[in-house]
Scaffold this motif. Structure first.
Motif, mmCIF file in Angstrom:
data_model
loop_
_atom_site.group_PDB
_atom_site.id
_atom_site.type_symbol
_atom_site.label_atom_id
_atom_site.label_comp_id
_atom_site.label_asym_id
_atom_site.label_seq_id
_atom_site.Cartn_x
_atom_site.Cartn_y
_atom_site.Cartn_z
ATOM 1 N N ASP A 61 -10.005 47.282 -81.065
ATOM 2 C CA ASP A 61 -10.326 46.621 -80.490
ATOM 3 C C ASP A 61 -12.055 45.276 -81.098
ATOM 4 O OD1 ASP A 61 -9.902 48.560 -78.715
ATOM 5 O OD2 ASP A 61 -11.300 49.791 -79.093
ATOM 6 N N ARG A 62 -12.031 45.668 -82.112
ATOM 7 C CA ARG A 62 -12.541 44.127 -82.755
ATOM 8 C C ARG A 62 -11.879 42.838 -83.042
ATOM 9 N NH1 ARG A 62 -17.193 44.221 -86.508
ATOM 10 N NH2 ARG A 62 -17.484 47.051 -86.689
ATOM 11 N N ALA A 63 -10.576 43.117 -83.461
ATOM 12 C CA ALA A 63 -9.656 42.148 -83.402
ATOM 13 C C ALA A 63 -9.102 41.398 -82.138
ATOM 14 C CB ALA A 63 -8.849 42.295 -83.668
ATOM 15 N N ALA A 64 -9.583 41.741 -81.158
ATOM 16 C CA ALA A 64 -9.167 41.626 -79.559
ATOM 17 C C ALA A 64 -10.258 40.592 -79.238
ATOM 18 C CB ALA A 64 -8.957 42.606 -78.597
ATOM 19 N N LEU A 65 -11.670 41.857 -79.494
ATOM 20 C CA LEU A 65 -12.824 41.132 -79.128
ATOM 21 C C LEU A 65 -13.342 39.190 -79.843
ATOM 22 C CD1 LEU A 65 -15.715 44.042 -78.882
ATOM 23 C CD2 LEU A 65 -15.063 42.109 -76.857
ATOM 24 N N GLU A 66 -12.955 39.234 -81.339
ATOM 25 C CA GLU A 66 -12.892 38.516 -81.365
ATOM 26 C C GLU A 66 -11.800 37.695 -81.211
ATOM 27 O OE1 GLU A 66 -12.429 39.552 -85.503
ATOM 28 O OE2 GLU A 66 -15.015 39.844 -85.501
ATOM 29 N N LEU A 67 -10.981 37.352 -81.349
ATOM 30 C CA LEU A 67 -9.822 36.659 -80.711
ATOM 31 C C LEU A 67 -10.107 36.309 -79.098
ATOM 32 C CD1 LEU A 67 -7.002 35.077 -80.552
ATOM 33 C CD2 LEU A 67 -5.740 37.017 -79.580
ATOM 34 N N ALA A 68 -10.816 36.977 -78.427
ATOM 35 C CA ALA A 68 -11.123 36.657 -77.239
ATOM 36 C C ALA A 68 -12.455 35.525 -77.327
ATOM 37 C CB ALA A 68 -11.467 38.429 -76.557
ATOM 38 N N ALA A 69 -13.205 36.182 -78.112
ATOM 39 C CA ALA A 69 -14.594 35.716 -78.440
ATOM 40 C C ALA A 69 -14.452 34.290 -78.260
ATOM 41 C CB ALA A 69 -15.747 36.029 -79.531
ATOM 42 N N LEU A 82 -19.016 49.199 -77.398
ATOM 43 C CA LEU A 82 -18.129 47.607 -77.561
ATOM 44 C C LEU A 82 -19.660 46.589 -76.693
ATOM 45 C CD1 LEU A 82 -14.868 49.276 -75.964
ATOM 46 C CD2 LEU A 82 -14.954 47.304 -77.931
ATOM 47 N N VAL A 83 -20.005 47.102 -76.222
ATOM 48 C CA VAL A 83 -21.171 46.162 -75.489
ATOM 49 C C VAL A 83 -21.831 45.572 -77.283
ATOM 50 C CG1 VAL A 83 -23.421 46.117 -74.401
ATOM 51 C CG2 VAL A 83 -20.932 46.607 -73.008
ATOM 52 N N LEU A 84 -22.038 46.821 -77.362
ATOM 53 C CA LEU A 84 -23.073 46.299 -78.638
ATOM 54 C C LEU A 84 -22.228 45.089 -79.789
ATOM 55 C CD1 LEU A 84 -25.667 48.861 -79.695
ATOM 56 C CD2 LEU A 84 -25.977 47.116 -77.911
ATOM 57 N N LEU A 85 -21.099 45.580 -79.883
ATOM 58 C CA LEU A 85 -20.500 44.354 -80.947
ATOM 59 C C LEU A 85 -20.077 43.040 -79.891
ATOM 60 C CD1 LEU A 85 -18.757 44.110 -83.011
ATOM 61 C CD2 LEU A 85 -16.806 45.467 -81.847
ATOM 62 N N ALA A 86 -19.786 43.177 -78.752
ATOM 63 C CA ALA A 86 -19.524 41.445 -77.972
ATOM 64 C C ALA A 86 -20.637 41.198 -77.729
ATOM 65 C CB ALA A 86 -19.641 42.177 -76.631
ATOM 66 N N ALA A 87 -21.553 41.951 -77.805
ATOM 67 C CA ALA A 87 -22.971 41.008 -77.980
ATOM 68 C C ALA A 87 -23.542 40.425 -79.403
ATOM 69 C CB ALA A 87 -24.340 42.056 -77.745
ATOM 70 N N ARG A 88 -22.889 40.871 -80.423
ATOM 71 C CA ARG A 88 -23.063 40.610 -81.945
ATOM 72 C C ARG A 88 -22.248 39.440 -82.313
ATOM 73 N NH1 ARG A 88 -24.390 44.181 -87.528
ATOM 74 N NH2 ARG A 88 -26.250 43.421 -86.965
ATOM 75 N N ILE A 89 -20.756 39.682 -81.928
ATOM 76 C CA ILE A 89 -20.051 38.726 -82.370
ATOM 77 C C ILE A 89 -20.088 37.181 -80.751
ATOM 78 C CG2 ILE A 89 -17.902 37.414 -80.842
ATOM 79 C CD1 ILE A 89 -16.897 40.474 -81.889
ATOM 80 N N ALA A 90 -21.232 37.186 -80.091
ATOM 81 C CA ALA A 90 -21.682 35.996 -79.325
ATOM 82 C C ALA A 90 -22.413 35.462 -79.480
ATOM 83 C CB ALA A 90 -21.736 36.608 -78.121
ATOM 84 N N GLY A 91 -23.657 36.279 -80.983
ATOM 85 C CA GLY A 91 -24.499 35.659 -80.662
ATOM 86 C C GLY A 91 -25.977 35.828 -80.449
ATOM 87 N N VAL A 92 -26.064 36.982 -79.263
ATOM 88 C CA VAL A 92 -27.233 37.116 -78.667
ATOM 89 C C VAL A 92 -28.169 37.850 -79.953
ATOM 90 C CG1 VAL A 92 -27.715 39.093 -77.095
ATOM 91 C CG2 VAL A 92 -25.212 38.403 -76.892
ATOM 92 N N ASP A 93 -29.829 36.901 -79.749
ATOM 93 C CA ASP A 93 -31.143 37.715 -80.309
ATOM 94 C C ASP A 93 -31.337 38.959 -79.893
ATOM 95 O OD1 ASP A 93 -30.589 34.903 -81.329
ATOM 96 O OD2 ASP A 93 -30.742 33.975 -79.313
ATOM 97 N N GLU A 94 -31.555 39.226 -79.063
ATOM 98 C CA GLU A 94 -32.082 40.808 -79.100
ATOM 99 C C GLU A 94 -32.081 41.530 -77.441
ATOM 100 O OE1 GLU A 94 -35.916 39.114 -76.851
ATOM 101 O OE2 GLU A 94 -35.479 37.582 -78.352
ATOM 102 N N ILE A 95 -31.633 42.843 -77.700
ATOM 103 C CA ILE A 95 -30.441 43.732 -76.914
ATOM 104 C C ILE A 95 -32.019 45.227 -76.640
ATOM 105 C CG2 ILE A 95 -28.505 45.309 -76.659
ATOM 106 C CD1 ILE A 95 -27.428 43.425 -78.267
ATOM 107 N N TYR A 96 -31.952 44.539 -75.224
ATOM 108 C CA TYR A 96 -33.007 45.977 -75.384
ATOM 109 C C TYR A 96 -32.581 47.276 -73.932
ATOM 110 C CZ TYR A 96 -36.556 42.514 -76.424
ATOM 111 O OH TYR A 96 -37.310 41.611 -76.907
ATOM 112 N N ARG A 97 -32.595 48.227 -74.284
ATOM 113 C CA ARG A 97 -32.387 49.097 -73.666
ATOM 114 C C ARG A 97 -32.816 49.395 -71.974
ATOM 115 N NH1 ARG A 97 -33.820 51.672 -78.357
ATOM 116 N NH2 ARG A 97 -31.163 52.497 -78.844
ATOM 117 N N ILE A 98 -33.237 48.708 -71.206
ATOM 118 C CA ILE A 98 -33.621 49.253 -70.598
ATOM 119 C C ILE A 98 -32.403 48.143 -68.763
ATOM 120 C CG2 ILE A 98 -36.133 49.086 -70.889
ATOM 121 C CD1 ILE A 98 -36.146 45.635 -70.172
ATOM 122 N N GLY A 99 -33.030 48.937 -67.478
ATOM 123 C CA GLY A 99 -31.685 48.031 -66.933
ATOM 124 C C GLY A 99 -32.815 47.834 -64.895
ATOM 125 N N GLY A 100 -31.977 47.999 -64.280
ATOM 126 C CA GLY A 100 -32.398 47.982 -63.083
ATOM 127 C C GLY A 100 -33.108 46.726 -62.717
#
Lengths: 437, 437
Positions: free
Chosen positions: B84-92, B171-189
């Motif tokens: 899964d990680r390899a697929a995300l990295e290729l996509a990125a 996978l969402v957190l890994l995608a964020a890390r691969i994409a270079g996201v700086d901050e992740i908050y566990r809130i919504g709505g």
């Protein structure tokens, strides 16, 4: 008196923040009224538009009179003096030349897997331009909205301009004609926005609506956003001038007043590294205000929202400017180009003392529809791109699909979207199967 | 059974128009509730966000827990399989390569009067990306939103992703890390959108918010539009496939189902010039639906909104396609490139039978955030430009001002904006006066 702030004041940061957060616009809540108007126009079309026009613009007209005829346009245009016509034509030519450079390029390339990728730009088919009536019926705004649309390749461009009590501005019609506008309707308000977005018996719907307007028009644009594209919700105009002491205080004063005279809610700010120069500009403003035709409006704007900010260095001026994210920024300093490189957020920059902002309003070439109220942090002035859209393109070969398809399949599985994976798998199986390509 | 339409039907036009006008989304009116949530977050900041998180996501957390720590992110990422990680990295990598080509160029030129004109692009300083929780928490959407932002040069990129009952998607957190996201908050709505737009004690405000969400999120984005930039209000997904008879009906069937499985409100349409082929595809869809994991969702979408349209020629297919202005358009025909040149309105075009739309969802390179509900008529998919803004530049010389200034002055007079004219006149007088330059 405007606000005076000095970086050396103990409470400078608090006062600057207060200046930034100042609420300049007192938007009445017209959303309920606007929702009713839009619903009425959707339900009854022309009839609703004409009733509202009779009510708000005091004009009883038949459906066939909604659109200006060619003869009416020609008659109005004939009223314009040769000098005004020449000025409009020069402005149009310069605006057109600037915006033609904004036309984006299509792209297409083939990557290492054999996949061909790219995108293609195309124009919006039909656009509508709202032009205010009365005091703020500006021919320059017609040029600034209509020319980018026509440069983009918009096939059908319609204008709505209310003519309260039947009063028409000939320069607006001439500007529309010069810009190549296709249809002009003498209607306004939220009903005009609804007619453009949803269409009526007389007015075919458009895909994109741009142009400034009052609170009703702004609320209507916000409501039809999604059904059609819109440009932005513009707020009151602003100028920030960064000037060193080697300037004529009077030049800077009239530059500040050229925004202040727009509207009591407009805001003009001077940042300078010389306190005495700041004082001199404030005095020059006061002197000009004595005789200015729109001194009531400009004086109120300057008194309520105007500011002179004294800083220790031009670096500090740049920092404050980015926090303001001004619509218009004049750099009246020794090396304006160098200073401009440090600016991140501004709608338009006017470089050097020989470039008064008013040049940009009319004739410089760049658009005068610019982001207000600090929105230059995330948005741009109107451009050809606002009337175009991009279609992305992708073409796989069997080999490209074999190279990247399995990863797509895996990601689809991880998102529990089985059919996505199957649409790749069905093809990969053919590649590997008895009928292999 | 989906809708069957044939160009030869007497009522074809009426039925096609009805299909176009079909209301697929039953948006609840949550605007009042959302307005209250935004006001609450503006007033009380973190406290309001945490109360709403406790209520809607059933999670009692302290302010310090709103943001995922580096250790938490690393721990979640470690749960992802290598494949899964390899697929995300290729996509990125592929998404990054595509979007890097979108970086716009600055321009500057000097015209015949000596005026220097141009523009400069810059990135938004801070952006926020909303990621839905639960069923529609897609790592691919994280890549598609975050990578263009980072390619644009956004300095600070924050994600909000609700984790109802404390459930996180690694996978969402890994995608964020691969994409270079700086901050992740566990809130919504709506509370997450309000926090991003206005800031709280814990979350600094951003300038632009993108990403999909439910009705509350959409209403909140619409409300904060202006305070910050937003991308678009996305509707349910759609696909249009134009296919001739030389296709495998099963391939087309799974392509149609790959949209239908997203959502009961999704819409999948086939246009073909061969009635028997249309029938064969419908049968293949029915067969696939027997075993598809998401057959309830996909079946309902296909039954309610799916359509097979038989036309006399591919020219007619193009005409209908432009009226639909589809989000996704597959051209499964002998010469897809030639046919694509006739298409004006589409979010993304997939050329040829070897290019299933799912490739574009994950790994092709182009963005999968695309205009829905006919908005491809006036808008584009997400791109690097959504995270950038343009500052226009103008610099006059005394000679340039002498050449064009008088026309600006005249236009200012015609608009009764005296100070605008004076700002030009003051300079022109210097040119002609005793201190002439």
């Amino acid at each position: 008196m405007p606000h005076f702030l000095s970086q050396t004041d103990a409470d400078f940061e608090a006062r600057f923040t207060a200046l930034l957060g100042m609420k300049r616009e007192d938007s009445p809540d017209v959303d309920t009224a606007v929702a009713a108007i839009i619903a009425d126009v959707r339900a009854r079309g022309d009839s609703a538009v004409l009733e509202l026009t009779a009510k708000f613009d005091r004009m009883a007209i038949a459906p066939a009179q909604m659109r200006f005829s060619e003869a009416e346009i020609a008659a109005e245009c004939a009223k314009v003096s040769d000098a005004d016509r020449a000025a409009l034509e020069l402005a149009a030519a310069r605006i057109r030349a600037y915006h033609e450079r904004q036309l984006p390029k299509d792209e297409s390339w083939t990557d290492a897997t054999g996949a061909t990728l790219g995108w293609r730009w195309s124009a919006v088919s039909a656009a509508g331009l709202y032009v205010p009536g009365g005091l703020a019926s500006y021919p320059s705004s017609v040029l600034m909205n209509a020319i980018p649309a026509k440069v983009a390749g918009v096939g059908r461009l319609a204008i709505t301009v209310p003519t309260p009590d039947g009063v028409t501005n000939p320069l607006v019609l001439l500007a529309a004609r010069i810009a190549g506008v296709d249809e002009i309707y003498r209607i306004g308000g939220a009903q005009a926005i609804a007619a453009l977005a949803y269409g009526t018996q007389t007015i075919a719907p458009v895909d994109k609506i741009t142009g400034p307007g009052n609170a009703f028009v702004a609320a209507a644009k916000r409501r039809v956003f999604g059904k059609v594209g819109i440009d932005m919700i513009a707020g009151p105009s602003e100028i920030l001038v960064i000037a060193d002491k080697d300037n004529d205080p009077d030049w800077i004063a009239v530059d500040l007043l050229s925004q202040a005279e727009h509207d009591e809610s407009a805001q003009s700010i001077l940042i300078t590294d010389d306190a005495a120069f700041g004082e001199a500009v404030a005095q020059a403003v006061a002197k000009r205000l004595e005789t200015l035709e729109r001194r009531k409006i400009a004086g109120k704007s300057w008194e309520d929202f105007g500011a002179v900010i004294v800083v220790d260095s031009l670096d500090k001026a740049v920092e404050l400017s980015d926090r303001i994210a001004p619509e218009h920024l004049e750099l009246c300093v020794a090396d304006p180009v160098a200073l401009s490189r440090n600016i991140t957020h501004a709608g338009a920059i006017f470089l050097g003392a020989w470039t008064p902002e008013a040049i940009g309003d009319y004739i410089g070439g760049p658009n005068h529809v610019l982001p207000t109220a600090r929105s230059a942090r995330f948005s741009s002035g109107l451009s050809v791109l606002d009337f175009m859209k991009r279609t992305t393109l992708a073409q796989m070969t069997p080999q490209a699909l074999a190279a990247i398809g399995p990863s797509a399949e895996r990601l689809a599985q991880s998102e529990s979207l089985q059919a996505h994976g199957l649409s790749v798998r069905a093809r990969l199986d053919r590649l590997n199967g008895p009928d292999a390509v």
